[in-house]
Design an enzyme around this catalytic site. Structure first.
Site, PDB file in Angstrom:
ATOM      1  N   ARG A  63      -0.527  -8.349 -11.660  1.00  0.00           N
ATOM      2  CA  ARG A  63      -1.502  -7.396 -11.132  1.00  0.00           C
ATOM      3  C   ARG A  63      -1.982  -6.515 -12.289  1.00  0.00           C
ATOM      4  O   ARG A  63      -1.489  -5.413 -12.502  1.00  0.00           O
ATOM      5  CB  ARG A  63      -0.881  -6.574  -9.997  1.00  0.00           C
ATOM      6  CG  ARG A  63      -0.285  -7.498  -8.968  1.00  0.00           C
ATOM      7  CD  ARG A  63      -0.300  -7.139  -7.543  1.00  0.00           C
ATOM      8  NE  ARG A  63      -1.077  -6.136  -6.974  1.00  0.00           N
ATOM      9  CZ  ARG A  63      -0.645  -5.328  -6.005  1.00  0.00           C
ATOM     10  NH1 ARG A  63       0.594  -5.428  -5.597  1.00  0.00           N
ATOM     11  NH2 ARG A  63      -1.440  -4.428  -5.470  1.00  0.00           N
ATOM     12  N   CYS A 114       4.297  -8.263  -9.474  1.00  0.00           N
ATOM     13  CA  CYS A 114       5.166  -8.160  -8.303  1.00  0.00           C
ATOM     14  C   CYS A 114       5.188  -9.490  -7.588  1.00  0.00           C
ATOM     15  O   CYS A 114       4.637 -10.463  -8.089  1.00  0.00           O
ATOM     16  CB  CYS A 114       4.707  -7.032  -7.389  1.00  0.00           C
ATOM     17  SG  CYS A 114       3.099  -7.329  -6.705  1.00  0.00           S
ATOM     18  N   LYS A 121      -2.209   2.979   5.415  1.00  0.00           N
ATOM     19  CA  LYS A 121      -1.396   3.196   4.213  1.00  0.00           C
ATOM     20  C   LYS A 121      -2.292   3.208   2.977  1.00  0.00           C
ATOM     21  O   LYS A 121      -2.196   4.097   2.134  1.00  0.00           O
ATOM     22  CB  LYS A 121      -0.368   2.066   4.080  1.00  0.00           C
ATOM     23  CG  LYS A 121       0.244   1.962   2.696  1.00  0.00           C
ATOM     24  CD  LYS A 121       1.216   0.807   2.574  1.00  0.00           C
ATOM     25  CE  LYS A 121       0.626  -0.529   2.238  1.00  0.00           C
ATOM     26  NZ  LYS A 121       0.356  -0.794   0.813  1.00  0.00           N
ATOM     27  N   ARG A 157       7.662  -0.403   4.061  1.00  0.00           N
ATOM     28  CA  ARG A 157       6.695   0.210   3.143  1.00  0.00           C
ATOM     29  C   ARG A 157       5.341   0.402   3.815  1.00  0.00           C
ATOM     30  O   ARG A 157       4.594   1.309   3.442  1.00  0.00           O
ATOM     31  CB  ARG A 157       6.492  -0.688   1.917  1.00  0.00           C
ATOM     32  CG  ARG A 157       7.695  -0.817   1.043  1.00  0.00           C
ATOM     33  CD  ARG A 157       7.398  -1.668  -0.144  1.00  0.00           C
ATOM     34  NE  ARG A 157       6.320  -1.054  -0.924  1.00  0.00           N
ATOM     35  CZ  ARG A 157       5.952  -1.454  -2.123  1.00  0.00           C
ATOM     36  NH1 ARG A 157       6.552  -2.467  -2.690  1.00  0.00           N
ATOM     37  NH2 ARG A 157       4.971  -0.844  -2.753  1.00  0.00           N
TER      38      ARG A 157
HETATM   39  C1  EPZ Z   1      -5.099  -3.035  -3.204  1.00  0.00           C
HETATM   40  O1  EPZ Z   1      -4.336  -3.364  -4.366  1.00  0.00           O
HETATM   41  C2  EPZ Z   1      -4.129  -2.944  -2.059  1.00  0.00           C
HETATM   42  N1  EPZ Z   1      -3.152  -1.916  -2.340  1.00  0.00           N
HETATM   43  C3  EPZ Z   1      -3.455  -4.299  -1.836  1.00  0.00           C
HETATM   44  O2  EPZ Z   1      -2.684  -4.210  -0.659  1.00  0.00           O
HETATM   45  C4  EPZ Z   1      -4.523  -5.373  -1.624  1.00  0.00           C
HETATM   46  O3  EPZ Z   1      -3.913  -6.635  -1.564  1.00  0.00           O
HETATM   47  C5  EPZ Z   1      -5.563  -5.348  -2.741  1.00  0.00           C
HETATM   48  O4  EPZ Z   1      -6.101  -4.009  -2.924  1.00  0.00           O
HETATM   49  C6  EPZ Z   1      -6.753  -6.279  -2.477  1.00  0.00           C
HETATM   50  O5  EPZ Z   1      -7.389  -5.892  -1.277  1.00  0.00           O
HETATM   51  C7  EPZ Z   1      -3.464  -0.640  -2.129  1.00  0.00           C
HETATM   52  O6  EPZ Z   1      -4.555  -0.294  -1.692  1.00  0.00           O
HETATM   53  C8  EPZ Z   1      -2.410   0.359  -2.420  1.00  0.00           C
HETATM   54  P1  EPZ Z   1      -7.213  -4.884  -6.521  1.00  0.00           P
HETATM   55  P2  EPZ Z   1      -4.991  -3.266  -5.796  1.00  0.00           P
HETATM   56  O7  EPZ Z   1      -7.305  -4.060  -7.749  1.00  0.00           O
HETATM   57  O8  EPZ Z   1      -5.924  -2.122  -5.835  1.00  0.00           O
HETATM   58  C9  EPZ Z   1      -7.621  -8.136  -9.951  1.00  0.00           C
HETATM   59  C10 EPZ Z   1      -0.814  -4.477   0.719  1.00  0.00           C
HETATM   60  O9  EPZ Z   1      -0.258  -5.506   1.190  1.00  0.00           O
HETATM   61  N2  EPZ Z   1      -7.620  -6.997 -10.893  1.00  0.00           N
HETATM   62  O10 EPZ Z   1      -8.308  -4.765  -5.511  1.00  0.00           O
HETATM   63  O11 EPZ Z   1      -3.893  -3.332  -6.788  1.00  0.00           O
HETATM   64  C11 EPZ Z   1      -6.284  -8.307  -9.235  1.00  0.00           C
HETATM   65  O12 EPZ Z   1      -5.374  -9.029 -10.026  1.00  0.00           O
HETATM   66  C12 EPZ Z   1      -1.248  -4.406  -0.717  1.00  0.00           C
HETATM   67  O13 EPZ Z   1      -1.008  -3.446   1.396  1.00  0.00           O
HETATM   68  C13 EPZ Z   1      -7.886  -7.211 -12.216  1.00  0.00           C
HETATM   69  O14 EPZ Z   1      -8.136  -8.331 -12.657  1.00  0.00           O
HETATM   70  O15 EPZ Z   1      -5.809  -4.635  -5.843  1.00  0.00           O
HETATM   71  C14 EPZ Z   1      -6.705  -9.023  -7.975  1.00  0.00           C
HETATM   72  O16 EPZ Z   1      -6.869 -10.387  -8.253  1.00  0.00           O
HETATM   73  C15 EPZ Z   1      -0.736  -5.530  -1.562  1.00  0.00           C
HETATM   74  N3  EPZ Z   1      -7.875  -6.140 -13.060  1.00  0.00           N
HETATM   75  C16 EPZ Z   1      -8.086  -8.437  -7.678  1.00  0.00           C
HETATM   76  O17 EPZ Z   1      -8.530  -7.874  -8.911  1.00  0.00           O
HETATM   77  C17 EPZ Z   1      -7.606  -4.855 -12.626  1.00  0.00           C
HETATM   78  O18 EPZ Z   1      -7.618  -3.924 -13.448  1.00  0.00           O
HETATM   79  C18 EPZ Z   1      -8.098  -7.342  -6.612  1.00  0.00           C
HETATM   80  O19 EPZ Z   1      -7.069  -6.398  -6.914  1.00  0.00           O
HETATM   81  C19 EPZ Z   1      -7.346  -4.657 -11.268  1.00  0.00           C
HETATM   82  C20 EPZ Z   1      -7.352  -5.742 -10.411  1.00  0.00           C
END
Ligand code: EPZ
Length: 423
Positions: A122, A117, A22, A400
């Protein structure tokens, strides 16, 4: 609405085939629809609500998407639509992926600001920072992100955030940089298998990305990208979920279509917990031969233990003998499932981003509720291992990200039924 009714206690045995990832297909479909100049064909695309929601976002932007036998045919946008509205983005945060590609391709974008969420706040500051480094003017007004640039310009960007690298920001900025003028260097890039797969896809479209799979990506901008054909990588989190299901039910399950390097951290922890893994050419055989052992798990960006497997491993540790701990370093509030597992008889206590699990001999079936995708997955798996009947409500969260989960589980000996409910 629908729920799952699970009669627990069956040993899972047999073979299960893992679907396409996904989290890989979402950005890949965005790249195909916005950055490409002609049709792309994606194979091994899971039939999931998230893929359908994203398709609606892309169709709203003017792309045309057809699904046929597990493949998506994506005809790129053919008009100057640059707005991803609230009504669609609120359904799925990954819609933010259109931001970078739209600015790169059309010179402007208006994308609804995604909210928090069930797994916590996020933020998207790193996405915005990355695009600003590429020369885009970005403003947040009335719930929308506006970004504009005549042509993006290559730059050096560090995307390492407070919680480490960001999957989404890396994907967004990398996609935008493929059409920028000059060279972009992204430091602190995410290295997850789905980011790797997206980079491979972009190169097949004609992009010039080096350092794929490392934390430094060098992207030499090109003028045009072309449609291509691509088979999406298999879903490491779905594979991990089935591995945990086998482990928790004293099972013997061959998980087909996954490679060891996609799932090293999870494999290592399962072995530490007493599970036998036998890798073969096309997958892994997972056998639980005896008692589950308590272990300590800390989530971290790839190649660390994935946050998307944290709920499932909590389910397993709730019936492992001894005391385990889980430290959640990525989405530090992602523990809603702990309370539901406790309703099934688990003994889990939370303190900040840590959970303390004292193993119990067995879980008991109960009515429980999914609060997000992976929280839903662990409740299904726990229900399979529990004594008696478990009903899992709000299973739209599970749909999802897991393709035909009940069919796949029933094929390997589970007793799980999808039932319509009034609420
Ligand atoms: C991706 O989300 C995945 N979603 C998530 O999977 C997954 O949990 C996550 O990566 C971490 O591996 C998709 O790929 C669609 P991040 P993403 O940006 O990209 C912080 C699932 O269950 N951060 O890597 O939104 C954030 O708060 C889903 O399939 C910032 O601080 O996650 C988090 O602590 C849920 N500023 C960390 O970085 C930003 O601008 C990693 O988030 C962006 C993120």
């Amino acid at each position: 609405m629908q729920k799952f009714v699970i009669n627990g206690g069956n040993r899972l045995e047999g073979k299960v085939k893992i679907s396409g990832s996904k989290n890989a297909v979402l950005p890949i479909a965005v790249a195909a629809a916005i950055l490409g100049d002609n049709v792309s064909v994606l194979h091994n695309v899971p039939n999931l609500t998230d893929v359908n929601t994203l398709s609606a976002v892309l169709e709203g932007l003017g792309a045309s998407i057809t699904r046929k036998n597990g493949s998506l045919y994506i005809e790129p946008i053919n008009r100057m639509e640059y707005e991803a509205p609230y009504d669609l983005v609120r359904k799925m945060r990954a819609s933010i992926y259109v931001l970078g590609p739209l600015v790169a391709k059309l010179g402007r974008a208006k994308v609804s600001f995604p909210g928090g969420c069930a797994i916590g706040p996020r933020p998207v500051d790193l996405h915005i920072k990355g695009l600003e480094h590429l020369g885009a003017k970005v403003e947040v007004k009335k719930g929308y992100i506006y970004a504009q640039a005549e042509r993006l310009k290559g730059s050096k960007i560090d995307l390492f955030g407070q919680h480490g690298p960001s999957v989404g920001a890396t994907a967004n900025v990398m996609m935008a940089a493929t059409l920028a003028e000059g060279t972009t260097i992204i430091k602190g890039a995410a290295r997850e298998p789905h980011v790797y797969d997206l980079a491979q896809f972009l190169n097949a479209m004609g992009a010039d990305i080096k350092g794929i799979g490392t934390s430094t990506l060098t992207i030499n901008g090109v003028k045009q990208l072309y449609g291509t054909e691509h088979t999406v990588i298999s879903d490491d989190i779905e594979a991990g979920t089935f591995m945990v299901a086998a482990a928790m039910t004293n099972g013997d399950v061959s998980v087909e279509g996954i490679k060891p390097q996609q799932i090293t951290a999870v494999s290592k922890k399962l072995i530490d917990a007493g599970i036998q893994l036998d890798w073969y050419d096309t997958g892994v055989r997972v056998t639980n031969l005896g008692e589950l052992k308590a272990i300590d798990v800390t989530t971290a960006p790839f190649p660390g233990f994935p946050t998307d497997m944290q709920a499932q491993i909590m389910g397993l540790l709730s019936i492992a003998s001894g005391k385990s701990t889980i430290t959640e370093n990525v989405h530090t509030d992602r523990f809603i499932h702990a309370a539901e597992l406790n309703r099934m008889g688990a003994n889990i206590k939370l303190k900040g981003s840590k959970s303390f699990i004292r193993g119990v001999p067995y879980l008991s079936g109960a009515p429980v509720m999914a609060s997000d995708l992976r929280a839903g997955a662990v409740l299904v798996v726990a229900g399979l291992a529990a004594t008696g009947e478990t009903t899992v409500s709000r299973i739209y969260h599970i749909d999802r990200g897991y393709e035909e989960i009940e069919k796949k589980l029933n094929n390997i000996g589970a007793d799980i039924e999808r039932v319509n409910t009034d609420i």
